[in-house]
Write an enzyme that holds these catalytic residues in place. Structure first.
Site, PDB file in Angstrom:
ATOM      1  N   ASP A 143       0.872  -1.182   0.000  1.00  0.00           N
ATOM      2  CA  ASP A 143       0.000   0.000   0.000  1.00  0.00           C
ATOM      3  C   ASP A 143       0.908   1.230   0.000  1.00  0.00           C
ATOM      4  O   ASP A 143       2.135   1.117  -0.180  1.00  0.00           O
ATOM      5  CB  ASP A 143      -0.993  -0.034   1.174  1.00  0.00           C
ATOM      6  N   HIS A 144       0.319   2.399   0.230  1.00  0.00           N
ATOM      7  CA  HIS A 144       1.108   3.638   0.185  1.00  0.00           C
ATOM      8  C   HIS A 144       2.201   3.645   1.253  1.00  0.00           C
ATOM      9  O   HIS A 144       3.285   4.175   1.028  1.00  0.00           O
ATOM     10  CB  HIS A 144       0.196   4.853   0.337  1.00  0.00           C
ATOM     11  N   CYS A 153       3.460  -2.777   3.953  1.00  0.00           N
ATOM     12  CA  CYS A 153       2.555  -1.678   4.294  1.00  0.00           C
ATOM     13  C   CYS A 153       3.301  -0.821   5.308  1.00  0.00           C
ATOM     14  O   CYS A 153       4.527  -0.901   5.402  1.00  0.00           O
ATOM     15  CB  CYS A 153       1.197  -2.180   4.786  1.00  0.00           C
ATOM     16  N   THR A 205       3.284  -0.826   8.680  1.00  0.00           N
ATOM     17  CA  THR A 205       3.841  -1.635   9.770  1.00  0.00           C
ATOM     18  C   THR A 205       4.172  -3.064   9.354  1.00  0.00           C
ATOM     19  O   THR A 205       4.901  -3.754  10.074  1.00  0.00           O
ATOM     20  CB  THR A 205       2.813  -1.741  10.914  1.00  0.00           C
ATOM     21  N   GLY A 206       3.583  -3.531   8.282  1.00  0.00           N
ATOM     22  CA  GLY A 206       3.641  -4.945   7.897  1.00  0.00           C
ATOM     23  C   GLY A 206       2.544  -5.762   8.556  1.00  0.00           C
ATOM     24  O   GLY A 206       2.265  -6.891   8.142  1.00  0.00           O
ATOM     25  N   VAL A 207       1.912  -5.179   9.564  1.00  0.00           N
ATOM     26  CA  VAL A 207       0.930  -5.931  10.354  1.00  0.00           C
ATOM     27  C   VAL A 207      -0.384  -6.122   9.595  1.00  0.00           C
ATOM     28  O   VAL A 207      -0.920  -7.235   9.530  1.00  0.00           O
ATOM     29  CB  VAL A 207       0.682  -5.235  11.711  1.00  0.00           C
ATOM     30  N   GLY A 208      -0.904  -5.048   9.022  1.00  0.00           N
ATOM     31  CA  GLY A 208      -2.168  -5.173   8.282  1.00  0.00           C
ATOM     32  C   GLY A 208      -2.035  -6.168   7.140  1.00  0.00           C
ATOM     33  O   GLY A 208      -2.917  -7.007   6.919  1.00  0.00           O
ATOM     34  N   HIS A 216      11.293 -23.302   9.284  1.00  0.00           N
ATOM     35  CA  HIS A 216      10.437 -24.057  10.202  1.00  0.00           C
ATOM     36  C   HIS A 216       8.937 -23.933   9.899  1.00  0.00           C
ATOM     37  O   HIS A 216       8.199 -24.885  10.123  1.00  0.00           O
ATOM     38  CB  HIS A 216      10.679 -23.600  11.641  1.00  0.00           C
ATOM     39  N   ARG A 235      10.357 -32.943  11.103  1.00  0.00           N
ATOM     40  CA  ARG A 235       9.438 -32.771  12.232  1.00  0.00           C
ATOM     41  C   ARG A 235       8.546 -31.542  12.066  1.00  0.00           C
ATOM     42  O   ARG A 235       7.491 -31.447  12.694  1.00  0.00           O
ATOM     43  CB  ARG A 235      10.225 -32.666  13.548  1.00  0.00           C
ATOM     44  N   HIS A 236       8.978 -30.617  11.214  1.00  0.00           N
ATOM     45  CA  HIS A 236       8.180 -29.394  11.028  1.00  0.00           C
ATOM     46  C   HIS A 236       6.948 -29.642  10.161  1.00  0.00           C
ATOM     47  O   HIS A 236       5.979 -28.893  10.246  1.00  0.00           O
ATOM     48  CB  HIS A 236       9.043 -28.286  10.420  1.00  0.00           C
TER      49      HIS A 236
HETATM   50  C1  RB5 Z   1      -1.686   3.071   6.402  1.00  0.00           C
HETATM   51  O1  RB5 Z   1      -1.670   4.329   7.000  1.00  0.00           O
HETATM   52  C2  RB5 Z   1      -1.327   2.001   7.423  1.00  0.00           C
HETATM   53  O2  RB5 Z   1      -2.397   1.834   8.310  1.00  0.00           O
HETATM   54  C3  RB5 Z   1      -0.999   0.697   6.709  1.00  0.00           C
HETATM   55  O3  RB5 Z   1       0.036   0.908   5.813  1.00  0.00           O
HETATM   56  C4  RB5 Z   1      -0.542  -0.433   7.587  1.00  0.00           C
HETATM   57  O4  RB5 Z   1       0.470  -0.042   8.452  1.00  0.00           O
HETATM   58  C5  RB5 Z   1      -1.583  -1.201   8.274  1.00  0.00           C
HETATM   59  O5  RB5 Z   1      -1.316  -2.187   8.964  1.00  0.00           O
END
Ligand code: RB5
Length: 152
Positions: A14-15, A71, A73-76, A104, A138-139
């Site tokens: 994403d951006h 993204c 954070t990489g989390v979304g 693993h 084993r994995h």
């Molecule tokens: C966008 O502002 C931000 O929320 C997205 O890039 C990401 O970090 C979400 O997890």
């Protein structure tokens, strides 16, 4: 082991991850590794689930073996990717996790945050991910149990 595949890496961002994706594209090009870029193509605001779906769709459909998603954070991206059947995504900001999630967990999607890691570390994480191989053994039974969770 140096990465080898006859299929392109599927890239998505994403951006918030756009600039890291562009740095990764340059790095993959320098390494001679093919990729398909599923966008986004600018820093204009957009929705990360759309790009997770596009790049992970390529893995699901067998057009790519691995996806790399960026993204803010990489989390979304990792949350979205892990909702897609067949995808095992890991959000990484260190090379050790990136290496071992291949060895693993047989991860097939690497997620990173462009606001967390810079281009140098980001590309080192990509190398650690790509150059590691699933160890099986084993994995494998743990992966089988993990994938069975998709049916809960
Ligand atoms: C966008 O502002 C931000 O929320 C997205 O890039 C990401 O970090 C979400 O997890």
């Amino acid at each position: 082991m140096a990465f080898k595949s006859d299929k392109p890496i599927a890239l998505g961002a994403d951006h918030g991850g756009y600039e890291l994706k562009e740095a990764i594209k340059q790095h993959l090009t320098e390494r001679g590794i093919a990729f398909t870029d599923y966008g986004t193509d600018s820093t204009a605001s957009c929705d990360y689930p759309d790009y997770a779906a596009a790049a992970c769709g390529a893995v699901r459909e067998g057009r790519s073996d691995l996806a790399i998603l960026c993204c803010g954070t990489g989390v979304g991206m990792s949350m979205c990717a892990n909702k897609i059947r067949g995808i095992r995504a890991c959000c990484c900001s260190d090379t050790f996790s990136a290496e071992f999630t291949r060895r693993h967990n047989d991860a097939n999607a690497l997620c990173m945050g462009g606001r967390v890691v810079g281009p140098g570390l980001g590309c080192a994480i990509v190398d650690a991910f790509l150059d590691a191989e699933f160890e099986g053994g084993r994995h494998q039974k743990r992966i089988d149990k993990m994938m069975a969770l998709e049916n809960l």
